[in-house]
Design a protein around this motif. Structure first.
Motif, PDB file in Angstrom:
ATOM      1  N   PHE A   1       4.343   3.477   7.851  1.00 40.01           N
ATOM      2  CA  PHE A   1       4.277   1.888   8.283  1.00 40.01           C
ATOM      3  C   PHE A   1       3.315   1.353   7.268  1.00 40.01           C
ATOM      4  CE2 PHE A   1       0.354   2.061  10.372  1.00 40.01           C
ATOM      5  CZ  PHE A   1       0.187   3.334  10.800  1.00 40.01           C
ATOM      6  N   GLY A   2       3.717  -0.145   7.141  1.00 39.46           N
ATOM      7  CA  GLY A   2       2.869  -0.843   6.041  1.00 39.46           C
ATOM      8  C   GLY A   2       2.703  -2.419   6.800  1.00 39.46           C
ATOM      9  N   TRP A   3       1.580  -2.759   7.151  1.00 36.79           N
ATOM     10  CA  TRP A   3       1.382  -4.074   7.919  1.00 36.79           C
ATOM     11  C   TRP A   3       0.215  -4.790   7.426  1.00 36.79           C
ATOM     12  CZ3 TRP A   3       0.870  -1.376  13.364  1.00 36.79           C
ATOM     13  CH2 TRP A   3       2.070  -0.594  13.623  1.00 36.79           C
TER      14      TRP A   3
ATOM     15  N   THR B   1       0.779  -1.096   0.008  1.00 33.73           N
ATOM     16  CA  THR B   1      -0.078  -0.160  -0.063  1.00 33.73           C
ATOM     17  C   THR B   1       0.873   1.415  -0.021  1.00 33.73           C
ATOM     18  OG1 THR B   1      -0.261  -0.425   2.352  1.00 33.73           O
ATOM     19  CG2 THR B   1      -2.207  -0.783   1.081  1.00 33.73           C
ATOM     20  N   SER B   2       2.343   0.972   0.130  1.00 35.85           N
ATOM     21  CA  SER B   2       3.012   2.230  -0.125  1.00 35.85           C
ATOM     22  C   SER B   2       2.961   3.266  -1.215  1.00 35.85           C
ATOM     23  CB  SER B   2       4.487   1.643   0.114  1.00 35.85           C
ATOM     24  OG  SER B   2       4.705   1.059   1.385  1.00 35.85           O
ATOM     25  N   ASN B   3       2.338   2.645  -2.548  1.00 31.49           N
ATOM     26  CA  ASN B   3       1.990   3.461  -3.557  1.00 31.49           C
ATOM     27  C   ASN B   3       1.068   4.729  -3.005  1.00 31.49           C
ATOM     28  OD1 ASN B   3      -0.333   1.703  -3.080  1.00 31.49           O
ATOM     29  ND2 ASN B   3      -1.074   2.117  -5.125  1.00 31.49           N
TER      30      ASN B   3
ATOM     31  N   ARG C   1      13.931   0.908   1.161  1.00 29.39           N
ATOM     32  CA  ARG C   1      14.415   1.904   0.487  1.00 29.39           C
ATOM     33  C   ARG C   1      13.914   3.277   0.748  1.00 29.39           C
ATOM     34  NH1 ARG C   1      19.115   2.045  -2.712  1.00 29.39           N
ATOM     35  NH2 ARG C   1      17.901   3.317  -4.137  1.00 29.39           N
ATOM     36  N   PHE C   2      12.684   3.368   1.118  1.00 36.12           N
ATOM     37  CA  PHE C   2      11.796   4.434   1.237  1.00 36.12           C
ATOM     38  C   PHE C   2      11.838   4.970   2.535  1.00 36.12           C
ATOM     39  CE2 PHE C   2       8.615   1.268   2.090  1.00 36.12           C
ATOM     40  CZ  PHE C   2       8.878   0.263   1.463  1.00 36.12           C
ATOM     41  N   THR C   3      12.299   4.356   3.551  1.00 40.46           N
ATOM     42  CA  THR C   3      12.226   5.016   4.975  1.00 40.46           C
ATOM     43  C   THR C   3      13.739   4.875   5.288  1.00 40.46           C
ATOM     44  OG1 THR C   3      11.677   2.812   5.478  1.00 40.46           O
ATOM     45  CG2 THR C   3       9.850   4.478   5.701  1.00 40.46           C
ATOM     46  N   GLU C   4      14.134   5.910   6.259  1.00 42.32           N
ATOM     47  CA  GLU C   4      15.726   6.083   7.035  1.00 42.32           C
ATOM     48  C   GLU C   4      15.572   6.714   8.149  1.00 42.32           C
ATOM     49  OE1 GLU C   4      18.285   4.573   5.867  1.00 42.32           O
ATOM     50  OE2 GLU C   4      19.411   5.525   7.555  1.00 42.32           O
TER      51      GLU C   4
HETATM   52  N1  PHE Z   1       5.626  -1.313   1.942  1.00 40.72           N
HETATM   53  C1  PHE Z   1       6.450  -2.040   2.979  1.00 40.72           C
HETATM   54  C2  PHE Z   1       6.318  -3.845   2.686  1.00 40.72           C
HETATM   55  O1  PHE Z   1       5.099  -4.046   2.022  1.00 40.72           O
HETATM   56  C3  PHE Z   1       6.154  -1.960   4.293  1.00 40.72           C
HETATM   57  C4  PHE Z   1       6.559  -0.760   4.780  1.00 40.72           C
HETATM   58  C5  PHE Z   1       5.579   0.523   4.735  1.00 40.72           C
HETATM   59  C6  PHE Z   1       7.768  -0.171   5.328  1.00 40.72           C
HETATM   60  C7  PHE Z   1       6.038   1.883   4.996  1.00 40.72           C
HETATM   61  C8  PHE Z   1       8.341   1.161   5.709  1.00 40.72           C
HETATM   62  C9  PHE Z   1       7.137   2.171   5.619  1.00 40.72           C
HETATM   63  O2  PHE Z   1       7.160  -4.800   3.071  1.00 40.72           O
END
Ligand code: PHE
Length: 342
Positions: A311-313, A175-177, A255-258
Motif C-alpha cells: 500500500f502507498g498513502w 514510494t513504490s520504488n 499495474r503492480f497489484t492484482e
Molecule cells: N504507488 C501508488 C500511488 O502512488 C500507491 C500504491 C502503492 C498502490 C502500493 C498499490 C500498492 O498511487
C-alpha cells in the motif's frame, strides 16, 4: 592660571556629584559655562596677559572646558538612567519570561506516529532513494516503457537515458520504488517494510503539493491474502484516527497489484452518512493491493511460494483527514500561527 583651572574643575565636580535632579542640572549648565561663569571670567583675563603667554592660557582654558563638558554629560546620563529606573522599576518578584519551546513539524510528528503503529505489527522502517532509476519506479512495477499508465505519476525527469540498463533517472513520484529494492535486499521473505520518503509530482492545488511524503507498506510471506491486508489497515486506521474509524476497500487498478484497491476511511463528521466535507461518507486514504506476480519475479521472489500486499498513502493527506485541514499547502508555508496549533 593652571591653579585657577584646577580649582574650577574640582568645584564643578563636587557640585555635579551632589545633583540628584535633572532640572537642577540644567541650571548648573549656566553656572558652569554662562557669561558669569568662572571659566568665562578666566577667558576674559587672557587679553591682560603678556602676548607670549596667551596661547598657552587659551589652550589650558579650552582643555578645562572640554573636561567640564564631559563631566556634565556623564552626570546627565547618570540622572537619566536613574530617572527611568524610577518610572520602570524592576520587579524582582515578577515571573520570568519563559523561552518558547518548539516542537516537531506536523509531518514529522505523523511520520513518528505511523512508524510506531506499524512497528507494533512487526514492520520495520526502510528508506530508499528519492532520485531513482526508471526501472525501480516503473518497469519493475509492471509499467513498461511508454505505457500510458505512467502518465498518472506526473514525473519530474532528472536524466534521460532510454538505452541504459535501468533507464533514466527521475525524482520518485511514489514510494513504490522501494518494493523491488526491498525484495533484492532481503532476498528471502518475510518482508515487512515501511518505506517513508519524499515524493515529487508536477501538481499543485489544495490537496497536492509538488513535494509530499508517502509511506509504503510491503508485506511478503507465505499464505498472505486479502484478510491480512484488511486487518492491517483496520489496525492502522483505528490506532491513528480513532477506534470507530473503519476502512473499506474499493476496486481499483494499479499495474503492480492484482487485485488493486483504493482504501477509504469512514468520515469522522458524518460517520458514513455523507456530508458537505466528504460527500460520500468516506474519505480516500490511498492505493493498495496484492503484489502482482510480475513484481515478485522482478524482485527474484517466487510467486508460487510467496504472496504479499502493498500500500502507498500520502502523509499530508492522512494528516488532513485526521485534523480536518482543508488545504495541505499550509503545511509548507512555515507560518508559525498555523504550526503552533499542533
Ligand atoms: N504507488 C501508488 C500511488 O502512488 C500507491 C500504491 C502503492 C498502490 C502500493 C498499490 C500498492 O498511487
Amino acid at each position: 592660571m593652571d591653579k585657577d583651572v584646577e580649582k574650577i574643575i574640582k568645584e564643578a565636580q563636587e557640585k555635579l556629584e551632589k545633583i540628584a535632579d535633572l532640572k537642577l542640572l540644567d541650571q548648573t549648565y549656566i553656572e558652569l559655562f554662562g557669561k558669569n561663569s568662572h571659566l568665562n571670567k578666566l577667558t576674559k583675563q587672557i587679553s591682560n596677559l603678556p602676548k607670549d603667554k596667551r596661547p598657552k592660557a587659551g589652550q589650558t582654558i579650552n582643555k578645562a572646558k572640554k573636561q567640564l563638558e564631559k563631566l556634565f554629560k556623564e552626570t546627565k546620563s547618570r540622572l537619566i538612567t536613574h530617572h527611568s529606573s524610577l518610572i520602570n522599576p524592576i520587579d524582582i518578584s515578577a515571573p520570568g519570561k519563559k523561552d518558547e519551546i518548539g516542537h516537531l513539524h506536523l509531518v514529522s510528528q505523523a511520520i513518528e506516529e505511523i512508524v510506531e503503529i506499524f512497528s507494533r505489527l512487526g514492520f520495520y522502517l526502510q528508506s530508499y532513494p528519492e532520485i531513482d532509476w526508471e526501472w525501480y519506479v516503473f518497469e519493475s512495477l509492471n509499467m513498461p516503457k511508454n505505457h500510458p499508465a505512467r502518465d498518472e505519476w506526473e514525473t519530474f525527469f532528472v536524466k534521460s537515458d532510454p538505452h541504459a540498463k535501468y533507464g533514466g533517472q527521475v525524482l520518485t513520484p511514489h514510494t513504490s520504488n522501494g518494493q523491488v529494492r526491498e525484495m533484492e535486499k532481503t532476498k528471502t521473505p518475510p518482508i515487512r517494510m515501511i518505506n517513508i520518503s519524499r515524493c515529487y509530482r508536477r501538481q499543485i492545488d489544495i490537496s497536492h503539493t509538488p513535494m509530499f511524503h508517502q509511506f509504503e507498506g510491503l508485506l511478503i510471506d507465505k499464505n498472505i491474502s486479502i484478510p491480512d491486508l484488511r486487518g492491517t489497515f483496520d489496525f492502522f486506521t483505528k490506532s491513528f484516527f480513532g477506534p470507530d474509524r473503519v476502512t473499506r476497500l474499493r476496486p481499483h487498478h494499479f499495474r503492480f497489484t492484482e487485485p488493486s484497491f483504493e482504501v477509504d476511511v469512514i468520515c469522522d463528521i458524518c460517520k458514513g452518512e455523507g456530508c458537505r466535507i466528504c460527500k460520500s461518507g468516506w474519505l480516500e486514504l490511498g492505493g493498495a493491493g496484492m503484489v502482482h506476480p510480475k513484481v515478485l519475479k522482478a524482485g527474484n521472489i517466487d510467486p508460487q511460494k510467496y504472496s504479499g500486499f502493498a500500500f502507498g498513502w500520502g502523509i499530508e493527506r492522512t494528516i488532513a483527514m485526521k485534523t480536518g485541514l482543508g488545504d495541505i499547502r499550509l503545511l509548507y508555508q512555515n507560518d508559525i500561527r498555523f504550526l503552533e496549533q499542533f
